[in-house]
Design a protein around this motif. Structure first.
Motif, PDB file in Angstrom:
ATOM      1  N   ASP A 110       0.810  -1.216   0.000  1.00 58.36           N
ATOM      2  CA  ASP A 110       0.000   0.000   0.000  1.00 58.36           C
ATOM      3  C   ASP A 110       0.847   1.271   0.000  1.00 58.36           C
ATOM      4  O   ASP A 110       0.386   2.312  -0.447  1.00 58.36           O
ATOM      5  CB  ASP A 110      -0.925   0.013   1.224  1.00 58.36           C
ATOM      6  CG  ASP A 110      -1.981  -1.080   1.166  1.00 58.36           C
ATOM      7  OD1 ASP A 110      -2.279  -1.549   0.047  1.00 58.36           O
ATOM      8  OD2 ASP A 110      -2.495  -1.475   2.232  1.00 58.36           O
ATOM      9  N   SER A 111       2.069   1.174   0.519  1.00 56.62           N
ATOM     10  CA  SER A 111       2.896   2.377   0.666  1.00 56.62           C
ATOM     11  C   SER A 111       3.518   2.855  -0.646  1.00 56.62           C
ATOM     12  O   SER A 111       4.063   3.959  -0.703  1.00 56.62           O
ATOM     13  CB  SER A 111       4.020   2.116   1.674  1.00 56.62           C
ATOM     14  OG  SER A 111       4.842   1.035   1.248  1.00 56.62           O
ATOM     15  N   LEU A 112       3.442   2.058  -1.695  1.00 57.17           N
ATOM     16  CA  LEU A 112       4.125   2.402  -2.938  1.00 57.17           C
ATOM     17  C   LEU A 112       3.215   3.165  -3.892  1.00 57.17           C
ATOM     18  O   LEU A 112       2.088   2.733  -4.166  1.00 57.17           O
ATOM     19  CB  LEU A 112       4.633   1.138  -3.636  1.00 57.17           C
ATOM     20  CG  LEU A 112       5.801   0.415  -2.972  1.00 57.17           C
ATOM     21  CD1 LEU A 112       6.118  -0.873  -3.714  1.00 57.17           C
ATOM     22  CD2 LEU A 112       7.038   1.310  -2.934  1.00 57.17           C
ATOM     23  N   VAL A 161      21.154   2.038  -7.719  1.00 55.56           N
ATOM     24  CA  VAL A 161      21.706   2.961  -6.720  1.00 55.56           C
ATOM     25  C   VAL A 161      20.793   3.011  -5.501  1.00 55.56           C
ATOM     26  O   VAL A 161      21.243   2.914  -4.349  1.00 55.56           O
ATOM     27  CB  VAL A 161      21.893   4.368  -7.310  1.00 55.56           C
ATOM     28  CG1 VAL A 161      22.291   5.355  -6.220  1.00 55.56           C
ATOM     29  CG2 VAL A 161      22.943   4.355  -8.414  1.00 55.56           C
ATOM     30  N   LYS A 162      19.502   3.159  -5.727  1.00 56.35           N
ATOM     31  CA  LYS A 162      18.550   3.254  -4.618  1.00 56.35           C
ATOM     32  C   LYS A 162      18.514   1.969  -3.787  1.00 56.35           C
ATOM     33  O   LYS A 162      18.487   2.014  -2.559  1.00 56.35           O
ATOM     34  CB  LYS A 162      17.154   3.567  -5.156  1.00 56.35           C
ATOM     35  CG  LYS A 162      17.020   4.942  -5.785  1.00 56.35           C
ATOM     36  CD  LYS A 162      15.566   5.225  -6.156  1.00 56.35           C
ATOM     37  CE  LYS A 162      15.407   6.634  -6.704  1.00 56.35           C
ATOM     38  NZ  LYS A 162      14.002   7.020  -6.866  1.00 56.35           N
ATOM     39  N   VAL A 163      18.537   0.833  -4.474  1.00 58.74           N
ATOM     40  CA  VAL A 163      18.515  -0.447  -3.759  1.00 58.74           C
ATOM     41  C   VAL A 163      19.796  -0.629  -2.953  1.00 58.74           C
ATOM     42  O   VAL A 163      19.770  -1.035  -1.784  1.00 58.74           O
ATOM     43  CB  VAL A 163      18.303  -1.611  -4.748  1.00 58.74           C
ATOM     44  CG1 VAL A 163      18.478  -2.955  -4.035  1.00 58.74           C
ATOM     45  CG2 VAL A 163      16.918  -1.530  -5.378  1.00 58.74           C
ATOM     46  N   ALA A 189      11.046  -2.573  -1.387  1.00 65.24           N
ATOM     47  CA  ALA A 189      10.816  -1.219  -1.897  1.00 65.24           C
ATOM     48  C   ALA A 189       9.785  -0.493  -1.047  1.00 65.24           C
ATOM     49  O   ALA A 189       9.935   0.703  -0.753  1.00 65.24           O
ATOM     50  CB  ALA A 189      10.358  -1.281  -3.353  1.00 65.24           C
ATOM     51  N   GLY A 190       8.747  -1.202  -0.644  1.00 61.34           N
ATOM     52  CA  GLY A 190       7.731  -0.581   0.199  1.00 61.34           C
ATOM     53  C   GLY A 190       8.279  -0.164   1.547  1.00 61.34           C
ATOM     54  O   GLY A 190       7.957   0.918   2.060  1.00 61.34           O
ATOM     55  N   LYS A 191       9.135  -0.996   2.127  1.00 62.70           N
ATOM     56  CA  LYS A 191       9.725  -0.687   3.425  1.00 62.70           C
ATOM     57  C   LYS A 191      10.649   0.515   3.360  1.00 62.70           C
ATOM     58  O   LYS A 191      10.713   1.326   4.295  1.00 62.70           O
ATOM     59  CB  LYS A 191      10.491  -1.914   3.923  1.00 62.70           C
ATOM     60  CG  LYS A 191      11.175  -1.711   5.274  1.00 62.70           C
ATOM     61  CD  LYS A 191      11.900  -2.979   5.703  1.00 62.70           C
ATOM     62  CE  LYS A 191      12.617  -2.774   7.031  1.00 62.70           C
ATOM     63  NZ  LYS A 191      13.345  -4.015   7.442  1.00 62.70           N
TER      64      LYS A 191
END
Length: 410
Positions: free
Chosen positions: A200-202, A246-248, A362-364
């Motif tokens: 839900d956060s994405l 990069v983000k991961v 990704a959501g976390k």
């Protein structure tokens, strides 16, 4: 290019390694031709292969190797007991889509409806579906089927199954051998095993590219231990794949260095994406200073490039993972890997489990792709721009918010 790779790209039943940097072009919507009679007859033959009685669908398709996309009416297959019907909200545009619509790999089955970075909402489920219900927000990635019985499938590596069914331009032998049609359309029917739950956060538009680009970099980082805080990760290329890598990497707590031929990307890499360092690969002094400093490298570049200087950046026993697919073979002198016990591996997207784990991660950590959202009637122009690398960093089609039009025949 090896004989094995040539066999792969000419077999529509097998997965095609996807590329993210080879330019192609297509005409803008204003120049899109009306479908001629010959194309209409091809389309009717294609529809004859489809399972009758399925829901009507509307998408945009390429009819030939010009790659021009225009409205296309077709039918989805009849849902089975374990199927999920999904209203498509967003779909990303990947370089693989460009290769398919232009028939660069010689296996395109026209008319082709591209798209394998799909986010949508469940509108119906079969009686045997246990994991989803109407109203759930879900995703569909690079493939929608596999044999479920081979060694790869048994180990949870469906993406390496010889019978994998691609989401677009694949052969669905379980449903009459019809060519699969992807996410440049309003609805899709998928077996629940290959459907992913979106946290839900994405934000949905920024999530769509994660279903291909995201899992393509996340999966090998997990497999090769490039996910430990304090390790040093090199990311070659700062495009659709590289910016997500990069983000991961930063979310894993790693030190991340972007390696690029373009000094102009330094500010973007460091100040916007959060990379720790930026290395210009054409600068011999910078490369020499970084020799032997990296635990691993994710190489996302699809244009031909020398990899020996990149391998010199690795520590002993370091690992390079290649996720881009250059048109020409890369050169790998043994002296670049043997003395340091270094490894070079490839990676093709990720399994269903990999993709779900990536979405949860990704959501976390609030990871989403950097996107430019477009309407479907802009898609041909977007493809022209993508040829010129004129996007930061991924086009995403607002399918539900687009007027898809209707196919026209003369």
């Amino acid at each position: 290019m090896s004989h094995h790779f040539r066999a792969l790209i000419h077999s529509p039943s097998l997965p095609v390694p996807f590329s993210h940097g080879v330019g192609v072009s297509a005409a803008s919507p204003s120049r899109a031709p009306r479908l001629p009679r010959a194309r209409a007859s091809v389309e009717k033959r294609e529809q004859a292969m489809e399972e009758p009685g399925g829901a009507a669908a509307l998408g945009w398709a390429a009819r030939d190797a010009t790659g021009v996309l225009s409205p296309y009416n077709f039918s989805r297959r009849v849902p089975r007991d374990d199927d999920v019907t999904i209203k498509i909200l967003y779909c990303g545009i990947c370089h693989t889509d460009l290769h398919i619509i232009k028939n660069h790999w010689g296996n395109s089955m026209y008319p082709v409806v591209p798209g394998h970075e799909i986010v949508g909402v469940v509108t119906g489920v079969g009686g045997g579906v246990t994991r989803f219900k109407p109203g759930d927000t879900v995703g569909v990635g690079y493939f929608v089927g596999s044999c479920r019985s081979c060694d790869s499938c048994g180990k949870g590596n469906e993406n390496y199954c010889a019978g994998v069914v691609l989401t677009s331009n694949g052969v669905d032998r379980a449903h009459g051998g019809a060519a699969t049609k992807g996410g440049f359309s309003d609805v899709i029917v998928v077996n629940e095993h290959y459907v992913l739950r979106v946290p839900d956060s994405l934000p949905l538009d920024r999530t769509a590219p994660l279903l291909c680009a995201g899992v393509t970099v996340y999966s090998p980082m997990m497999r090769h231990g490039l996910n430990e805080p304090g390790k040093h990760l090199g990311v070659v290329g700062l495009g659709g794949l590289g910016h997500v890598a990069v983000k991961v990497g930063k979310a894993f707590g790693m030190k991340v260095t972007v390696i690029s031929t373009s000094p102009s990307k330094r500010q973007e890499a460091v100040e916007h994406l959060g990379a720790d360092e930026f290395l210009v690969s054409r600068d011999p002094e910078q490369m020499k200073a970084a020799t032997g400093t990296m635990d691993g490298i994710i190489d996302t570049v699809s244009a031909w490039h020398p990899i020996t200087p990149l391998l010199a950046l690795l520590k002993p026993l370091g690992q390079m993972v290649v996720v881009g697919v250059p048109n020409k073979p890369l050169e790998l002198p043994v002296y670049a890997i043997v003395p340091g016990g270094k490894g070079v591996a490839g990676n093709s997207v990720g399994s269903v489990g990999d993709c779900q784990a990536m979405l949860e991660f990704a959501g976390k950590h609030g990871i989403g792709a950097e996107v430019e959202v477009i309407k479907m009637d802009y898609v041909n122009t977007a493809i022209e721009r993508l040829e010129k690398n004129d996007v930061r960093y991924r086009f995403v089609i607002d399918v539900a918010g687009s007027s898809l039009g209707s196919a026209t025949y003369v």
